[in-house]
Design a protein around this motif. Structure first.
Motif, PDB file in Angstrom:
ATOM      1  N   MET A   1       0.825  -1.145   0.041  1.00 18.48           N
ATOM      2  CA  MET A   1      -0.166  -0.098   0.013  1.00 18.48           C
ATOM      3  C   MET A   1       0.718   1.305   0.113  1.00 18.48           C
ATOM      4  SD  MET A   1      -2.659   1.263   2.925  1.00 18.48           S
ATOM      5  CE  MET A   1      -1.392   1.670   4.047  1.00 18.48           C
ATOM      6  N   TRP A   2       1.813   1.407   0.985  1.00 15.89           N
ATOM      7  CA  TRP A   2       2.859   2.605   1.109  1.00 15.89           C
ATOM      8  C   TRP A   2       3.648   2.770  -0.460  1.00 15.89           C
ATOM      9  CZ3 TRP A   2       1.928   6.135   3.948  1.00 15.89           C
ATOM     10  CH2 TRP A   2       1.424   6.033   5.266  1.00 15.89           C
ATOM     11  N   TYR A   3       4.049   1.598  -1.112  1.00 19.69           N
ATOM     12  CA  TYR A   3       4.608   1.736  -2.215  1.00 19.69           C
ATOM     13  C   TYR A   3       3.913   2.626  -3.103  1.00 19.69           C
ATOM     14  CZ  TYR A   3       7.473   0.265  -6.456  1.00 19.69           C
ATOM     15  OH  TYR A   3       8.169   0.245  -7.486  1.00 19.69           O
ATOM     16  N   TYR A   4       2.709   2.150  -3.487  1.00 15.47           N
ATOM     17  CA  TYR A   4       1.873   2.695  -4.386  1.00 15.47           C
ATOM     18  C   TYR A   4       1.367   4.297  -4.104  1.00 15.47           C
ATOM     19  CZ  TYR A   4       2.213  -1.310  -7.248  1.00 15.47           C
ATOM     20  OH  TYR A   4       2.594  -2.301  -7.879  1.00 15.47           O
ATOM     21  N   THR A   5       1.254   4.469  -2.694  1.00 14.97           N
ATOM     22  CA  THR A   5       0.817   5.731  -2.036  1.00 14.97           C
ATOM     23  C   THR A   5       2.150   6.653  -2.304  1.00 14.97           C
ATOM     24  OG1 THR A   5      -0.712   4.769  -0.055  1.00 14.97           O
ATOM     25  CG2 THR A   5       0.346   6.854   0.033  1.00 14.97           C
ATOM     26  N   PHE A   6       3.396   6.279  -2.078  1.00 15.90           N
ATOM     27  CA  PHE A   6       4.502   7.264  -2.237  1.00 15.90           C
ATOM     28  C   PHE A   6       4.367   7.620  -3.752  1.00 15.90           C
ATOM     29  CE2 PHE A   6       6.308   5.616   1.789  1.00 15.90           C
ATOM     30  CZ  PHE A   6       6.262   6.947   2.138  1.00 15.90           C
ATOM     31  N   LYS A   7       4.252   6.404  -4.609  1.00 14.65           N
ATOM     32  CA  LYS A   7       4.503   6.557  -5.968  1.00 14.65           C
ATOM     33  C   LYS A   7       3.620   7.456  -6.812  1.00 14.65           C
ATOM     34  CE  LYS A   7       4.772   3.791 -10.060  1.00 14.65           C
ATOM     35  NZ  LYS A   7       5.093   2.272 -10.846  1.00 14.65           N
ATOM     36  N   TYR A   8       2.202   7.419  -6.526  1.00 15.83           N
ATOM     37  CA  TYR A   8       1.146   8.266  -6.949  1.00 15.83           C
ATOM     38  C   TYR A   8       0.505   9.408  -6.400  1.00 15.83           C
ATOM     39  CZ  TYR A   8       1.154   4.287 -10.202  1.00 15.83           C
ATOM     40  OH  TYR A   8       1.498   3.181 -11.060  1.00 15.83           O
ATOM     41  N   VAL A   9       1.046   9.393  -4.766  1.00 17.73           N
ATOM     42  CA  VAL A   9       0.178  10.418  -4.084  1.00 17.73           C
ATOM     43  C   VAL A   9       1.268  11.348  -3.560  1.00 17.73           C
ATOM     44  CG1 VAL A   9      -1.364  10.868  -2.268  1.00 17.73           C
ATOM     45  CG2 VAL A   9      -1.915   9.007  -3.591  1.00 17.73           C
ATOM     46  N   LEU A  10       2.086  10.920  -2.658  1.00 13.24           N
ATOM     47  CA  LEU A  10       3.261  11.653  -1.805  1.00 13.24           C
ATOM     48  C   LEU A  10       4.526  12.202  -2.412  1.00 13.24           C
ATOM     49  CD1 LEU A  10       2.871   9.792   1.321  1.00 13.24           C
ATOM     50  CD2 LEU A  10       1.548  11.499   0.700  1.00 13.24           C
ATOM     51  N   LEU A  11       5.165  11.387  -3.156  1.00 11.51           N
ATOM     52  CA  LEU A  11       6.334  11.660  -3.728  1.00 11.51           C
ATOM     53  C   LEU A  11       6.446  11.640  -5.405  1.00 11.51           C
ATOM     54  CD1 LEU A  11       9.117   9.632  -1.782  1.00 11.51           C
ATOM     55  CD2 LEU A  11       8.841  12.103  -1.710  1.00 11.51           C
ATOM     56  N   GLY A  12       5.491  11.041  -6.122  1.00 11.99           N
ATOM     57  CA  GLY A  12       5.539  11.023  -7.410  1.00 11.99           C
ATOM     58  C   GLY A  12       5.085  12.380  -7.981  1.00 11.99           C
ATOM     59  N   PRO A  13       4.178  12.929  -7.668  1.00 13.81           N
ATOM     60  CA  PRO A  13       3.805  14.313  -8.199  1.00 13.81           C
ATOM     61  C   PRO A  13       4.936  15.404  -7.720  1.00 13.81           C
ATOM     62  CG  PRO A  13       1.939  13.537  -7.200  1.00 13.81           C
ATOM     63  CD  PRO A  13       3.123  12.303  -6.734  1.00 13.81           C
ATOM     64  N   ILE A  14       5.489  15.411  -6.915  1.00 11.78           N
ATOM     65  CA  ILE A  14       6.665  16.254  -6.572  1.00 11.78           C
ATOM     66  C   ILE A  14       7.898  15.737  -7.527  1.00 11.78           C
ATOM     67  CG2 ILE A  14       8.366  16.900  -4.857  1.00 11.78           C
ATOM     68  CD1 ILE A  14       6.216  16.596  -2.867  1.00 11.78           C
ATOM     69  N   LEU A  15       8.276  14.551  -7.737  1.00 16.11           N
ATOM     70  CA  LEU A  15       9.207  14.310  -8.498  1.00 16.11           C
ATOM     71  C   LEU A  15       9.113  14.645 -10.037  1.00 16.11           C
ATOM     72  CD1 LEU A  15      10.107  10.734  -6.988  1.00 16.11           C
ATOM     73  CD2 LEU A  15      11.403  12.747  -6.577  1.00 16.11           C
ATOM     74  N   ARG A  16       7.718  14.440 -10.457  1.00 13.29           N
ATOM     75  CA  ARG A  16       7.574  14.854 -11.723  1.00 13.29           C
ATOM     76  C   ARG A  16       7.958  16.261 -11.986  1.00 13.29           C
ATOM     77  NH1 ARG A  16       5.496  10.828 -14.769  1.00 13.29           N
ATOM     78  NH2 ARG A  16       4.780   9.010 -13.827  1.00 13.29           N
ATOM     79  N   VAL A  17       7.510  17.007 -10.968  1.00  9.37           N
ATOM     80  CA  VAL A  17       7.663  18.614 -11.174  1.00  9.37           C
ATOM     81  C   VAL A  17       9.084  18.983 -11.152  1.00  9.37           C
ATOM     82  CG1 VAL A  17       7.501  20.804 -10.154  1.00  9.37           C
ATOM     83  CG2 VAL A  17       5.527  19.279 -10.423  1.00  9.37           C
ATOM     84  N   LEU A  18       9.895  18.035 -10.415  1.00 12.40           N
ATOM     85  CA  LEU A  18      11.405  18.453 -10.311  1.00 12.40           C
ATOM     86  C   LEU A  18      12.032  18.022 -11.183  1.00 12.40           C
ATOM     87  CD1 LEU A  18      12.009  17.745  -6.545  1.00 12.40           C
ATOM     88  CD2 LEU A  18      12.118  19.926  -7.728  1.00 12.40           C
ATOM     89  N   GLY A  19      11.877  16.841 -11.987  1.00 14.66           N
ATOM     90  CA  GLY A  19      12.562  15.951 -12.835  1.00 14.66           C
ATOM     91  C   GLY A  19      12.186  15.886 -14.367  1.00 14.66           C
ATOM     92  N   ARG A  20      10.981  16.402 -14.610  1.00 11.27           N
ATOM     93  CA  ARG A  20      10.314  16.462 -15.907  1.00 11.27           C
ATOM     94  C   ARG A  20      10.675  15.062 -16.537  1.00 11.27           C
ATOM     95  NH1 ARG A  20      12.537  20.716 -18.899  1.00 11.27           N
ATOM     96  NH2 ARG A  20      13.987  20.688 -17.097  1.00 11.27           N
ATOM     97  N   PRO A  21      10.482  13.837 -15.833  1.00 11.54           N
ATOM     98  CA  PRO A  21      11.050  12.743 -16.333  1.00 11.54           C
ATOM     99  C   PRO A  21      10.448  12.115 -17.654  1.00 11.54           C
ATOM    100  CG  PRO A  21       9.708  12.294 -14.599  1.00 11.54           C
ATOM    101  CD  PRO A  21       9.802  13.741 -14.714  1.00 11.54           C
ATOM    102  N   LYS A  22      11.079  11.517 -18.672  1.00 10.78           N
ATOM    103  CA  LYS A  22      10.446  10.745 -19.487  1.00 10.78           C
ATOM    104  C   LYS A  22      11.431   9.428 -19.664  1.00 10.78           C
ATOM    105  CE  LYS A  22      13.750  12.295 -23.250  1.00 10.78           C
ATOM    106  NZ  LYS A  22      13.889  12.711 -24.881  1.00 10.78           N
ATOM    107  N   ILE A  23      10.850   8.571 -20.267  1.00  4.86           N
ATOM    108  CA  ILE A  23      11.278   7.165 -20.400  1.00  4.86           C
ATOM    109  C   ILE A  23      11.198   6.787 -21.964  1.00  4.86           C
ATOM    110  CG2 ILE A  23       9.036   5.984 -19.797  1.00  4.86           C
ATOM    111  CD1 ILE A  23      10.772   3.869 -18.379  1.00  4.86           C
ATOM    112  N   GLU A  24      12.396   6.118 -22.247  1.00  2.00           N
ATOM    113  CA  GLU A  24      12.396   5.462 -23.570  1.00  2.00           C
ATOM    114  C   GLU A  24      12.790   3.927 -23.542  1.00  2.00           C
ATOM    115  OE1 GLU A  24      15.760   7.364 -25.113  1.00  2.00           O
ATOM    116  OE2 GLU A  24      15.055   9.303 -25.040  1.00  2.00           O
ATOM    117  N   GLY A  25      11.932   3.229 -24.396  1.00  2.00           N
ATOM    118  CA  GLY A  25      12.118   1.766 -24.152  1.00  2.00           C
ATOM    119  C   GLY A  25      11.467   0.868 -23.235  1.00  2.00           C
TER     120      GLY A  25
END
Length: 233
Positions: A1-25
């Motif tokens: 539960m915590w894994y997906y909470t961090f990923k989609y709710v707590l940390l994920g949105p912040i990391l996306r703003v800071l890193g503007r990440p993209k994935i290839e492959g």
């Protein structure tokens, strides 16, 4: 539960703003079944951005120091790294690490994705260092594919020794799976383990564009940490 909470709710949105990440492959990672994601290691944030960009849950081997701290900080670290699927590994020697490698095998036998850093520690200067053979032993024992992963610019967002992230453009490159079935039955052969490790490191060099250094990163770090002896009179 915590894994997906961090990923989609707590940390994920912040990391996306800071890193503007993209994935290839991303298509190179199977939708189900076991595999090892063999990644270069530039910063602590590697273990955050790779799970953020991959739909499946990833389990990592993490240094045991994250689980042995004292006080409130140590308790929080133990809880956090356990909650997000980190497996402690003692890096003091091959025998000490055997238990963690066994835990990695168990995750793979259960059909999970394992994230592993063949360099064994973060790069001290952004270059790619010689790989350790533990990953190759696990790959030989389990027969699972090894998928090379290049993390790019994480050291700019999270430079060594810093706590506050700095905005940067993070790129995650997923290479094609490497199949080592041709070495079936050769477990325990250190020359085969080295050949497999070197092949993985070559793919990481090609994928990441890093300069390769044929020494262990930990050796360089230890050398830098050792005070120089005074010159003879």
């Amino acid at each position: 539960m915590w894994y997906y909470t961090f990923k989609y709710v707590l940390l994920g949105p912040i990391l996306r703003v800071l890193g503007r990440p993209k994935i290839e492959g991303l298509e190179n990672i199977p939708e189900r079944g076991p595999a090892i994601l063999a990644s270069n290691h530039l910063a602590v944030m590697d273990s955050f951005y790779l799970p953020l960009m991959v739909r499946r849950r990833i389990y990592f081997l993490a240094k045991s120091e994250y689980f042995t701290g004292t006080g409130a900080k140590g308790a929080f670290q133990r809880w956090f790294f356990s909650a997000v699927g980190q497996i402690p590994i003692d890096r003091s020697g091959a025998e000490a690490a055997a238990g963690a490698l066994t835990a990695a095998r168990r995750q793979l036998e259960a059909g999970k994705l394992m994230g592993m850093y063949p360099e064994g520690t973060r790069s001290p200067d952004g270059r790619l260092y010689k790989g350790k053979t533990g990953l190759a032993r696990v790959a030989l024992d389990t027969g699972v594919p090894v998928i090379p992963v290049a993390m790019i610019n994480t050291e700019k967002l999270n430079p060594p020794g810093t706590v506050i992230p700095r905005p940067a453009r993070i790129v995650v490159k997923i290479g094609k799976p490497l199949d080592f079935a041709r070495y079936e039955g050769m477990q325990g052969n250190r020359f085969i383990e080295r050949a497999i490790t070197d092949e993985i490191m070559y793919e990481l060099m090609q994928l990441s564009g890093q300069q390769y250094v044929d020494i262990y990163a930990a050796s360089l770090k230890n050398k830098r940490a050792t005070p120089a002896e005074p010159a003879a009179a």
